[in-house]
Write a protein that holds these residues in place. Structure first.
Motif, PDB file in Angstrom:
ATOM      1  N   PRO A   1       0.800  -1.233   0.000  1.00 43.88           N
ATOM      2  CA  PRO A   1       0.000   0.000   0.000  1.00 43.88           C
ATOM      3  C   PRO A   1       0.829   1.278   0.000  1.00 43.88           C
TER       4      PRO A   1
ATOM      5  N   GLU B   1      -0.024   4.789  -3.873  1.00 48.32           N
ATOM      6  CA  GLU B   1      -1.398   4.575  -4.323  1.00 48.32           C
ATOM      7  C   GLU B   1      -1.455   3.632  -5.537  1.00 48.32           C
ATOM      8  N   GLU B   2      -0.462   3.771  -6.396  1.00 49.50           N
ATOM      9  CA  GLU B   2      -0.457   2.973  -7.630  1.00 49.50           C
ATOM     10  C   GLU B   2      -0.390   1.468  -7.323  1.00 49.50           C
TER      11      GLU B   2
ATOM     12  N   LYS C   1      -6.376   1.554   5.449  1.00 50.60           N
ATOM     13  CA  LYS C   1      -6.068   0.722   4.269  1.00 50.60           C
ATOM     14  C   LYS C   1      -6.556  -0.713   4.492  1.00 50.60           C
TER      15      LYS C   1
ATOM     16  N   GLU D   1      -3.634   0.207  -5.471  1.00 54.80           N
ATOM     17  CA  GLU D   1      -4.757  -0.028  -6.394  1.00 54.80           C
ATOM     18  C   GLU D   1      -4.514  -1.250  -7.276  1.00 54.80           C
TER      19      GLU D   1
END
Ligand SMILES: *[C@@H]1O[C@H](CO)[C@@H](O)[C@H](O)[C@H]1NC(C)=O
Ligand SMILES: CC(=O)N[C@H]1CO[C@H](CO)[C@@H](O)[C@@H]1O
Length: 302
Positions: free
Chosen positions: A88, A91-92, A135, A95
């Motif tokens: 985590p 962000e990339e 998260k 996701e």
């Protein structure tokens, strides 16, 4: 201190009575020796070797090398279980890993034991406890029937950095504990490993109170580098020391009733050199119980 005299002390101080022996698992890389991505057939070969010890492995970033569908296919054919990882930190990757698991987890829950969100993110200072909790809860919503937790260094549990996770109801904790990276002489490595784990387990269980019985805690990573690895202060790399740490520390922890994920199954020679906290180059390519071509480096005995 001799290990045989150490165990009763550990048991005397143990926070809860633990009866059944722990289960061994392995941290498993998703790349071949040359850095190419493992296919299902490569994971099957891994499992054929590892089944002498276990039927459980953990990985780190589910989208890396598109490993999720390949490892699930291999797990189904070889009767293995997987703990998937989500990375985590940025962000990339967060996701991408969630997307990979959204495609792979539904319908395959029988071979997926748990999901960890983050590997030592608290230790690296990447997230606070509340940020990591968010998260984890995000991922738990996507996969309501699979336990979702994290893996972090023992001291981040012991010093309260992870408290928000425990208070927030997370029930799956992997505790990494490397006496090696604490610069311990092999003679004191097992005592240090037990002390680390006990501090982490004690803190989690005290905070959880009556919910402690529902919380899973295992050693998420531990191990020792073999010949060719770099030393770290009084911790000396070497195959004899690696076998000794396994046979005393890992076997002792299993006997104490705690599951242990051994770092790691196979050498990963493609890994770049990294910098240790003592400022010297830290080799991370000699931590396997097996060579990259799946030959045993030492014989383990518990
Ligand atoms: C040996 O390990 C114990 C337990 O972690 C620790 O308290 C002690 O300081 C260690 N000894 C040395 C010489 O580092
Ligand atoms: C929230 C936060 O601190 N994110 C950082 C986590 O670490 C990566 C690098 O691994 C940074 O790029 C992020 O900004």
């Amino acid at each position: 201190m001799r290990f045989s005299s150490f165990v009763p002390l550990a048991l005397a101080a143990a926070p809860v009575a633990v009866s059944a022996a722990g289960q061994l698992g392995f941290a498993l890389g998703v790349k071949n020796a040359d850095g190419s991505c493992k296919a299902a057939a490569d994971f099957e070969k891994d499992f054929d070797v590892l089944k002498a010890h276990t039927n459980t492995v953990r990985t780190y970033a589910a989208s890396d090398c598109n490993n999720a569908p390949a490892i699930v296919k291999a797990a189904k054919s070889k009767d293995f279980k997987i703990i998937f990882g989500i990375w985590p930190d940025v962000e990339e990757s967060f996701e991408a890993d969630k997307a990979a698991l959204k495609k792979t987890v539904p319908g395959n829950e029988d071979v997926i034991t748990a999901i960890t969100v983050g590997s030592e993110t608290l230790y690296r200072g990447n997230f606070t406890g509340p940020e990591l909790l968010e998260k984890i809860q995000d991922v738990q919503k996507l996969f309501p029937t699979v336990p979702v937790g994290t893996a972090d260094s023992w001291n981040k549990y012991a010093d309260g950095t992870a408290d928000a996770l425990i208070a927030g109801g997370v029930k799956y904790f992997l505790v990494n504990a490397f006496a090696f990276w604490q610069g311990q002489d092999i003679k004191n490595a097992t005592a240090t490993f037990f002390d680390d784990m006990m501090q982490a387990i004690n803190h989690i269980q005290q905070l959880a109170g009556s919910n402690a019985k529902d919380i899973y805690i295992a050693t998420g990573e531990t191990g020792w580098p073999t010949d060719g690895g770099t030393d770290y202060d009084d911790a000396k790399a070497g195959t004899a020391n690696a076998k000794r740490f396994h046979d005393e520390g890992v076997c002792g922890m299993l006997a104490w009733g705690v599951d242990v994920f051994f770092f790691e199954a196979f050498d990963e020679p493609w890994k770049p050199k990294s910098m240790g906290e003592n400022g010297y180059a830290a080799d991370e390519t000699h931590w396997g119980m097996y060579t990259a071509d799946r030959k045993p480096k030492y014989t383990v005995s518990c």
